[in-house]
Design an enzyme around this catalytic site. Structure first.
Site, mmCIF file in Angstrom:
data_model
loop_
_atom_site.group_PDB
_atom_site.id
_atom_site.type_symbol
_atom_site.label_atom_id
_atom_site.label_comp_id
_atom_site.label_asym_id
_atom_site.label_seq_id
_atom_site.Cartn_x
_atom_site.Cartn_y
_atom_site.Cartn_z
ATOM 1 N N PHE A 50 0.820 -1.205 0.000
ATOM 2 C CA PHE A 50 0.000 0.000 0.000
ATOM 3 C C PHE A 50 0.860 1.263 0.000
ATOM 4 C CE2 PHE A 50 -3.017 -3.072 1.870
ATOM 5 C CZ PHE A 50 -4.102 -2.867 1.020
ATOM 6 N N GLY A 51 1.891 1.296 0.845
ATOM 7 C CA GLY A 51 2.729 2.473 0.936
ATOM 8 C C GLY A 51 3.554 2.706 -0.313
ATOM 9 N N VAL A 67 15.544 -7.371 -2.362
ATOM 10 C CA VAL A 67 16.629 -6.577 -1.801
ATOM 11 C C VAL A 67 17.282 -7.341 -0.663
ATOM 12 C CG1 VAL A 67 17.215 -4.453 -0.560
ATOM 13 C CG2 VAL A 67 15.614 -4.396 -2.480
ATOM 14 N N GLU A 82 -11.908 -12.269 11.709
ATOM 15 C CA GLU A 82 -12.542 -12.448 10.397
ATOM 16 C C GLU A 82 -12.377 -13.873 9.891
ATOM 17 O OE1 GLU A 82 -12.239 -7.802 8.896
ATOM 18 O OE2 GLU A 82 -10.789 -9.259 8.126
ATOM 19 N N ASP A 125 4.238 -0.442 7.401
ATOM 20 C CA ASP A 125 4.403 -1.318 8.564
ATOM 21 C C ASP A 125 5.813 -1.303 9.137
ATOM 22 O OD1 ASP A 125 1.800 -1.981 8.186
ATOM 23 O OD2 ASP A 125 2.135 -4.078 7.628
ATOM 24 N N ALA A 166 -3.255 -0.532 6.534
ATOM 25 C CA ALA A 166 -3.149 0.068 5.211
ATOM 26 C C ALA A 166 -3.171 1.592 5.246
ATOM 27 C CB ALA A 166 -4.270 -0.457 4.312
ATOM 28 N N GLN A 167 -4.063 2.190 6.034
ATOM 29 C CA GLN A 167 -4.233 3.636 5.999
ATOM 30 C C GLN A 167 -2.971 4.412 6.371
ATOM 31 O OE1 GLN A 167 -6.178 6.191 5.000
ATOM 32 N NE2 GLN A 167 -7.132 4.567 3.813
#
Length: 441
Positions: A24-25, A89, A180, A311, A328-329
């Site tokens: 996400f980032g 990497v 979940e 993260d 994610a946000q």
């Protein structure tokens, strides 16, 4: 910086920004830098972006993996200044401004570590060897295969204790992932297993959610935690709080109490840690959980040209002594903010600090059951479930993926079915462990 490198990138007078990780980032940052006066190189060991919040639906047969994955090249294919290389990497050399990958070395002007997180087993090698993680698409496919194979194996034995162990589940960790997954498995037990396995008494299958603390969904409100617990119990999930799993040999899960669980499936959802990067793995760079220490600009402490987001980054302040949530946000917001800051650096301007805007937390427990904590509103039930679906559809990358996921959800809702319960890639395990007669909890 050298004009040539092993990754066969074109020569350019523009500053080179290397991004490690297409989560996400990393994707948010690459988009922010698109069509700007910089050369952007994104490195990832996979050629796709994974929408991790829906991995549990792949594991439980609700979605196929291509519904929550999207090619990185396609995300950024219209940007002339963007280059992708399939690479892992291995090491960072800050003094020479180079990164070493499995396909060669690459120079950079600015380096951004967005490698994300991996499952944290807290040093328990036995659980790591025998339990199942669910942080990637291959791991989710392994878990899906294992679940189905266990039920196929249960058909082949007349021993009741052995059969029960093969049908039992232990989920360690009462955060959103564990909750979940437990809800999804409970719905499978109720609506699908009796039809798929009519010659098995699937009512005997047990779903055990184990939480080391005194409440599930600890990061959410007390009301959301209590409501989620009520939802799970109504679905038949056994919730064990203040219980810590200390060992699992592939069959028996032992705890610090007298509780012992016999189960062929143990899913570890009890924690995550940053993915280590060689050269930045010294104690001076890290906080507990393998996260890189960064300042308010997401700059790795002591490094002018190395940044970290998502993260793996930890911005420690009085308000966030343990950093921002590993979700994610924060990663998306940090990626966008850093994109602006890197352009400011190129223009010799002052950077602006990152300020996290908490948009809330949510978790679904099953059909018509979810909990949502927003800044000013908290609600549960059917409406929360629809909000959860809308938000997840909105943040999925790609129109096709949104359509496919939506259609699958509508079909599953109407038919109470999960079509993707397929053993595409068998997960090999030794079932001889289950050939004795011990009592199942």
């Amino acid at each position: 910086m050298s004009d040539t490198d092993a990754l066969n990138l074109p020569k350019s007078s523009l500053p080179r920004i290397v991004i490690v990780g297409g989560g996400f980032g990393g994707v948010a940052l690459a988009k922010k830098l698109s069509k700007k006066e910089v050369q952007v190189v994104l490195l990832d060991k996979n050629n796709y972006h994974t929408f991790q919040p829906l991995l549990y639906q792949v594991s439980t047969g609700g979605l196929e993996p291509d519904s929550i994955a999207y090619p990185i090249r396609k995300i950024l294919q219209d940007y002339n200044n963007f280059f992708f290389r399939l690479a892992e990497v291995q090491n960072v050399e800050p003094q020479s401004k180079t990164v070493t990958t499995n396909i060669g070395k690459l120079g950079y002007d600015y380096l951004v570590i967005a490698a994300g997180s991996t499952t944290n087993f807290f040093g328990n090698t036995e659980i790591e060897a025998n339990g199942m993680a669910m942080k990637s698409i291959p791991q989710s496919l392994n878990l899906r295969s294992l679940i189905l194979e266990n039920f196929e194996q249960a058909l082949l034995t007349d021993d009741l204790h052995e059969r029960d162990a093969l049908m039992n589940f232990v989920i360690v960790g009462g955060g959103p992932t564990g909750v979940e997954l437990a809800g999804a498995l409970a719905e499978i037990k109720k609506g699908i297993l009796p039809k798929d396995y009519p010659d098995l008494d699937t009512r005997r299958a047990q779903i055990n959610l184990i939480q080391s603390g005194d409440q599930i969904l600890k990061g959410m409100s007390d009301n959301a935690s209590k409501k989620a617990e009520d939802f799970l119990e109504s679905l038949g999930v056994n919730i064990w709080k203040n219980t810590r799993v200390v060992s699992y040999d592939g069959k028996t899960a032992s705890t610090k109490t007298e509780l012992v669980f016999e189960a062929a499936t143990l899913v570890w959802a009890a924690g995550v840690k940053g993915v280590p990067i060689g050269g930045l793995d010294a104690e001076e760079f890290l906080v507990p959980g393998n996260r890189l220490k960064v300042n308010e600009f997401n700059q790795v402490l002591g490094q002018d040209a190395i940044f970290a987001i998502g993260d793996i980054a930890c911005i420690q302040t009085e308000d966030t002594p343990r950093g921002h949530p590993m979700m994610a946000q924060p990663a998306i917001q940090q990626g966008r903010n850093l994109g602006d800051n890197l352009l400011r650096l190129v223009r010799k301007e002052t950077m602006k600090p990152f300020v996290y805007k908490d948009k809330g937390t949510m978790a679904t427990v099953g059909r018509n059951k979810a909990v949502v904590d927003l800044k000013n509103y908290r609600f549960q039930g059917v409406f929360a479930w629809f909000v959860w679906m809308f938000v997840h559809l909105f943040f999925l990358i790609g129109f096709r993926n949104r359509v496919v996921v939506f259609v699958n959800w509508v079909y599953n809702y109407v038919r109470f079915d999960r079509e993707a319960r397929l053993i595409i890639r068998p997960y090999q395990r030794d079932y001889s462990l289950f050939k004795d007669n011990q009592k199942t909890l």
